[in-house]
Design an enzyme around this catalytic site. Structure first.
Site, PDB file in Angstrom:
ATOM      1  N   HIS A  95      77.043  39.884  86.819  1.00 46.61           N
ATOM      2  CA  HIS A  95      75.764  40.534  86.534  1.00 46.61           C
ATOM      3  C   HIS A  95      74.661  39.490  86.489  1.00 46.61           C
ATOM      4  O   HIS A  95      74.825  38.433  85.908  1.00 46.61           O
ATOM      5  CB  HIS A  95      75.817  41.255  85.180  1.00 46.61           C
ATOM      6  CG  HIS A  95      74.521  41.916  84.843  1.00 46.61           C
ATOM      7  ND1 HIS A  95      74.155  43.138  85.361  1.00 46.61           N
ATOM      8  CD2 HIS A  95      73.475  41.512  84.083  1.00 46.61           C
ATOM      9  CE1 HIS A  95      72.952  43.459  84.922  1.00 46.61           C
ATOM     10  NE2 HIS A  95      72.515  42.495  84.148  1.00 46.61           N
ATOM     11  N   ASP A 121      73.024  54.211  76.761  1.00 47.74           N
ATOM     12  CA  ASP A 121      72.174  53.085  77.133  1.00 47.74           C
ATOM     13  C   ASP A 121      70.951  53.564  77.911  1.00 47.74           C
ATOM     14  O   ASP A 121      69.846  53.059  77.717  1.00 47.74           O
ATOM     15  CB  ASP A 121      72.964  52.060  77.962  1.00 47.74           C
ATOM     16  CG  ASP A 121      72.050  50.956  78.477  1.00 47.74           C
ATOM     17  OD1 ASP A 121      71.483  50.229  77.638  1.00 47.74           O
ATOM     18  OD2 ASP A 121      71.863  50.849  79.704  1.00 47.74           O
ATOM     19  N   ARG A 169      63.388  52.139  74.211  1.00 50.05           N
ATOM     20  CA  ARG A 169      62.951  50.776  73.888  1.00 50.05           C
ATOM     21  C   ARG A 169      61.748  50.376  74.724  1.00 50.05           C
ATOM     22  O   ARG A 169      60.842  49.681  74.258  1.00 50.05           O
ATOM     23  CB  ARG A 169      64.108  49.795  74.118  1.00 50.05           C
ATOM     24  CG  ARG A 169      65.200  49.906  73.054  1.00 50.05           C
ATOM     25  CD  ARG A 169      66.490  49.249  73.518  1.00 50.05           C
ATOM     26  NE  ARG A 169      66.279  47.868  73.940  1.00 50.05           N
ATOM     27  CZ  ARG A 169      66.991  47.244  74.884  1.00 50.05           C
ATOM     28  NH1 ARG A 169      67.972  47.863  75.493  1.00 50.05           N
ATOM     29  NH2 ARG A 169      66.715  46.002  75.199  1.00 50.05           N
ATOM     30  N   SER A 184      73.395  46.335  75.893  1.00 51.01           N
ATOM     31  CA  SER A 184      73.015  47.177  77.028  1.00 51.01           C
ATOM     32  C   SER A 184      73.705  46.691  78.304  1.00 51.01           C
ATOM     33  O   SER A 184      74.354  47.454  79.036  1.00 51.01           O
ATOM     34  CB  SER A 184      71.489  47.138  77.173  1.00 51.01           C
ATOM     35  OG  SER A 184      71.069  47.665  78.408  1.00 51.01           O
ATOM     36  N   LYS A 224      77.374  48.362  80.316  1.00 51.82           N
ATOM     37  CA  LYS A 224      77.389  48.844  81.713  1.00 51.82           C
ATOM     38  C   LYS A 224      78.509  48.186  82.518  1.00 51.82           C
ATOM     39  O   LYS A 224      79.161  48.830  83.336  1.00 51.82           O
ATOM     40  CB  LYS A 224      76.026  48.597  82.363  1.00 51.82           C
ATOM     41  CG  LYS A 224      74.992  49.620  81.871  1.00 51.82           C
ATOM     42  CD  LYS A 224      73.632  49.403  82.489  1.00 51.82           C
ATOM     43  CE  LYS A 224      72.862  48.349  81.755  1.00 51.82           C
ATOM     44  NZ  LYS A 224      71.447  48.552  81.609  1.00 51.82           N
TER      45      LYS A 224
HETATM   46  N1  URA Z   1      68.637  44.875  81.355  1.00 48.59           N
HETATM   47  C1  URA Z   1      69.421  45.827  80.829  1.00 48.59           C
HETATM   48  O1  URA Z   1      70.284  46.348  81.505  1.00 48.59           O
HETATM   49  N2  URA Z   1      69.252  46.159  79.542  1.00 48.59           N
HETATM   50  C2  URA Z   1      68.325  45.602  78.766  1.00 48.59           C
HETATM   51  O2  URA Z   1      68.225  45.945  77.616  1.00 48.59           O
HETATM   52  C3  URA Z   1      67.483  44.635  79.335  1.00 48.59           C
HETATM   53  C4  URA Z   1      67.671  44.289  80.633  1.00 48.59           C
END
Ligand code: URA
Ligand code: CA
Length: 433
Positions: free
Chosen positions: A82, A161, A168, A183, A187
């Site tokens: 990632h 999320d 947020r 977060s 994923k």
């Molecule tokens: N990228 C994400 O996937 N989540 C966040 O909270 C910030 C950046």
């Protein structure tokens, strides 16, 4: 349980239990907890943080809020990568076939680009015929056959999320390290990763502006990974200037092919080798990162990485002759124009996010989720920070299917600075194991 009690607890900097976090995420996903209460919680977390146990509990609660991809029918350790988002970041296009070429399965779900950052799925669609919509069964089959497949996100992954990130975004609570870390990690885990490699970007073009912030985020994610049984490593890499020379979908496919042939841009090649060796090592190749790296370097030079790319492209319906004739196969832009240097000196600054916006204005990126993109559009940087340049020499070539406006040209010019002296920035700031 009552949400107000949990908000009060976090407001007073007390620790939430695993059960409390699970209950909160479950009821927020099912809409029994309203956004206004979750906003107050996010702000309390923003100010008071979360300890390691709370972060792991939050991550796993979000994983469990939706579908989880079962990659167990794929043999071997499934390693995912990632990146926290960059400009011209072509690494996935290189890493997927490169890591597969040493025998480590790469089962990758990727996204589309938005704003000044690109997405791997859009880039792959620049290859004629390439299909990013593949059923779950076919996805598993492809990875077992070829060790690699890259598909668009499907299914209802981490709905908690999605809701929380959107909340947020409008309550000024995005920049909280426990919230960002959980977060991202939720994923990756929901997408089925056994092991995770993180590329945390730092610099003007990145989310984390300083190395210290980036390091804290990386360490937090590595701790979460280890706590929930996923081997995790991280790299802190520079995003003060765009990565490689190309920005734009088709242009980056060509750049990836050059890199897989062993003659890509130096920074892109190095970052791919650093991230790739972590992926390969976690996947069981070599007994050290150095040994894993040697295996990858060999395949960049003996043609095996490029062969893996051909197989991968053909298996998903794409025209694999792109590997041998990228200019003939990739979409071509109607218009191109050079932006030249107005003085002699050294390139001292290339403001990554602004250059990314220029590429978007040319048509390479989306302003909104609905915008159509121009797969041939983008820009090619002939010079990077630290390079010498003569007055009148081309700094950048712009490509687009629409007329190239003065606005874009001046944006590029304003965001590339030339001084008497400049040195190339450090690419890899830190490696966290
Ligand atoms: N990228 C994400 O996937 N989540 C966040 O909270 C910030 C950046
Ligand atoms: Ca690039």
């Amino acid at each position: 349980m009552r949400m107000i009690d949990l908000i009060e607890k976090k407001q007073h900097n007390q620790t939430l239990t695993e059960d409390e976090i699970k209950w909160m995420i479950e009821h927020y996903t099912s809409e029994d907890i309203p956004d206004y209460q979750m906003s107050a919680m996010a702000m309390a977390i923003y100010f008071n943080g979360m300890n390691n146990d709370e972060r792991s509990a939050l991550t796993m609660a979000m994983v469990e809020s939706g579908d989880q991809i079962d990659l167990s029918p794929i043999e071997g350790v499934k390693v995912d990568k990632h990146s926290t988002g960059g400009v011209g970041d072509t690494t996935t296009l290189v890493l997927a076939p490169l890591v597969a070429s040493v025998g480590v399965p790469v089962a990758k779900m990727s996204g589309r680009g938005l704003g000044h950052t690109g997405g791997t799925i859009d880039k792959l669609e620049a290859v004629p015929g390439f299909d990013v919509e593949v059923s779950q069964e076919r996805f598993v089959e492809l990875v077992n056959q070829n060790k690699v497949a890259v598909v668009g996100q499907s299914g209802n992954l981490t709905p908690a999320d999605k809701k929380l990130y959107a909340l947020r975004d409008v309550t000024s609570t995005v920049e909280s390290i426990p919230l960002i870390a959980s977060s991202i990690m939720s994923k990756k885990i929901a997408a089925g990763a056994d092991a995770i490699v993180l590329d945390v970007k730092t610099g003007a073009g990145a989310f984390m502006k300083s190395v210290e912030q980036a390091k804290e985020l990386a360490e937090t994610m590595v701790n979460i990974g280890e706590a929930v049984g996923r081997n995790t490593m991280a790299v802190i890499s520079d995003m003060s200037q765009p990565l490689g020379n190309a920005i734009g979908n088709g242009l980056e496919v060509k750049e990836a092919i050059d890199t897989l042939k062993g003659h890509g841009p130096e920074d892109l090649t190095e970052l791919c080798l650093v991230l790739g060796s972590q992926m390969a090592y976690l996947g069981g190749v070599g007994s050290s990162l150095e040994e894993a790296r040697e295996a990858l370097e060999e395949n960049l030079h003996n043609g095996k990485a490029l062969d893996a790319f051909r197989t991968f492209i053909a298996a998903q319906g794409g025209d694999a002759s792109v590997a041998d004739d990228p200019d003939g196969v990739l979409p071509k832009a109607k218009h191109s124009q050079d932006v030249t240097a107005e003085e002699t000196g050294k390139v001292s600054e290339i403001v990554a996010d602004q250059i990314g916006i220029a590429a978007m204005m040319l048509g390479a990126g989306r302003e909104t989720k609905e915008s159509q993109i121009d797969l041939a559009a983008g820009l090619y940087m002939h010079k990077k920070i630290g390079d010498s340049v003569e007055k009148g020499e081309a700094l950048v070539t712009l490509y687009s299917n629409k007329e190239i406006s003065e606005d874009v040209i001046s944006k590029v010019r304003e965001n590339i600075k030339i001084s008497e002296e400049a040195t190339a920035p450090t690419l890899i700031h830190e490696i966290i194991q």
